[in-house]
Design an enzyme around this catalytic site. Structure first.
Site, short mmCIF file in Angstrom:
data_model
loop_
_atom_site.label_atom_id
_atom_site.label_comp_id
_atom_site.label_asym_id
_atom_site.label_seq_id
_atom_site.Cartn_x
_atom_site.Cartn_y
_atom_site.Cartn_z
N SER A 199 0.84 -1.20 0.00
CA SER A 199 0.00 0.00 0.00
C SER A 199 0.87 1.24 0.00
CB SER A 199 -0.91 0.01 1.23
OG SER A 199 -1.56 1.26 1.37
N TYR A 223 -2.86 -0.90 10.02
CA TYR A 223 -2.91 -1.22 8.59
C TYR A 223 -1.61 -0.80 7.90
CZ TYR A 223 -4.29 -1.09 3.68
OH TYR A 223 -4.33 -1.26 2.33
#
Length: 336
Positions: free
Chosen positions: A192, A207
């Site tokens: 990400s 995350y």
């Protein structure tokens, strides 16, 4: 003679040098991207092997990547938590492409538990004897979303860690030995931009932290296994319109076509980029955004990101409150 109060000449030269280097790096990235787009795509089946393992293939990027790999002629082993969704995805793939599929129901949040150990044994049995040339570690979760660290139960954070970090590691450990034995293969780990393109991702700390692990894990494996004929890569996309993004946020400006992309469009670029570098972002718009973010001082970017996610949090809670008021027949205050 330098006038009093003016900056020394060397400072201007240094700034010009930094600006020139930044522009050159950005230009090289753009040229590399364009060259790869114009180049004929690799024959993944011939280069790596006949089968691919894909985790999280029933929606979003995972589903689109699975369909794109099938279009390229690869047979698929599909891992997901939902048996019905797996059957639907498998049937869709085989109805569109002349490939074989195998499915395995696997709750990745149970990795490192007795139930997870049994699922790992079933995965090893499912791929035994197959020419698995590609692993796509796509499965991931982002909930709790937009939450301060102290607000969520520890088990919720651990569930995210198991899916995003431990499961990815164990699945790679199950597939890599066969690649080493055959002397070829590729691993694509989905990371990400929250860990690669930004210095922080407040209110999404766990995350982003798990995705940072994915990036370092991938780069290290890339160095370890490149000489053995195995390509390992972490892709770090920015916004992609998938189910992991809550519905109430999908009409925002930062998910416009100029800044985000669809899962299908991303998958086409992602598959083309397999084997080209340890860490990359195959989407041109995302690459340009990352170049722009690199110019902003980290402290300023941290502040902007915090304000941004706080605003998102307030907006999402406001929408949820209104939805609750309509659905429950209560006023907004009581529905919070």
């Amino acid at each position: 003679m330098r006038m009093p109060g003016t900056a020394p000449e060397w400072l201007f030269l240094l700034l010009a040098l930094v600006g020139g280097v930044t522009a050159a790096v950005s230009s090289l990235r753009l040229l590399r991207y364009l060259a790869l787009c114009l180049r004929r795509p690799r024959d993944l089946r011939r280069r790596y092997g006949a089968w691919a393992v894909v985790t999280g293939p029933t929606s979003g990027i995972g589903r689109s990547v699975a369909l794109e790999l099938a279009r390229r002629g690869l047979n698929l082993v599909l891992l997901d938590i939902d048996a019905a969704n797996l059957r639907e995805t498998s049937d869709t793939i085989r109805s569109r492409h002349a490939v074989k599929t195998r499915t395995l129901v696997f709750d990745l949040s149970l990795v490192a538990t007795p139930q997870g150990d049994e699922s790992m044994r079933r995965l090893r049995a499912a791929i035994d004897g197959l020419d698995v040339g590609l692993l796509v570690n796509n499965a991931g979760m982002a909930n709790p979303f937009l939450a301060y660290f102290h607000e969520a139960d520890v088990e919720a954070w651990l569930r995210m860690v198991r899916v995003n970090l431990w499961a990815l590691t164990e699945v790679a450990a199950a597939v890599l030995p066969g690649m080493v034995e055959r002397g070829r293969g590729a691993v694509l780990n989905m990371g990400s931009a929250s860990s690669e393109g930004m210095p922080s991702f407040p209110l999404n700390t766990i995350y982003a932290s798990t995705k940072k692990y994915v990036a370092v894990f991938s780069r290290s494996l890339y160095v370890e296994y490149r000489s053995k004929g195995i390509d390992v890569q972490c892709q770090a996309p920015m916004f992609v319109a998938t189910r992991i993004v809550p519905n109430i946020l999908r009409d925002k400006w930062y998910l416009s076509p100029l800044l985000s992309t669809t899962a299908d469009a991303y998958a086409r670029a992602a598959v083309r980029w397999i084997g080209h570098g340890a860490i990359c972002n195959p989407n041109l718009s995302h690459q340009l955004q990352r170049c722009l973010l690199a110019i902003v001082p980290e402290a300023a970017l941290d502040w902007c990101l915090l304000q941004f996610v706080r605003r998102l949090r307030a907006e999402s809670r406001g929408v949820l409150a209104r939805v609750g008021a309509v659905g429950n027949g209560t006023d907004r205050k009581n529905s919070m």
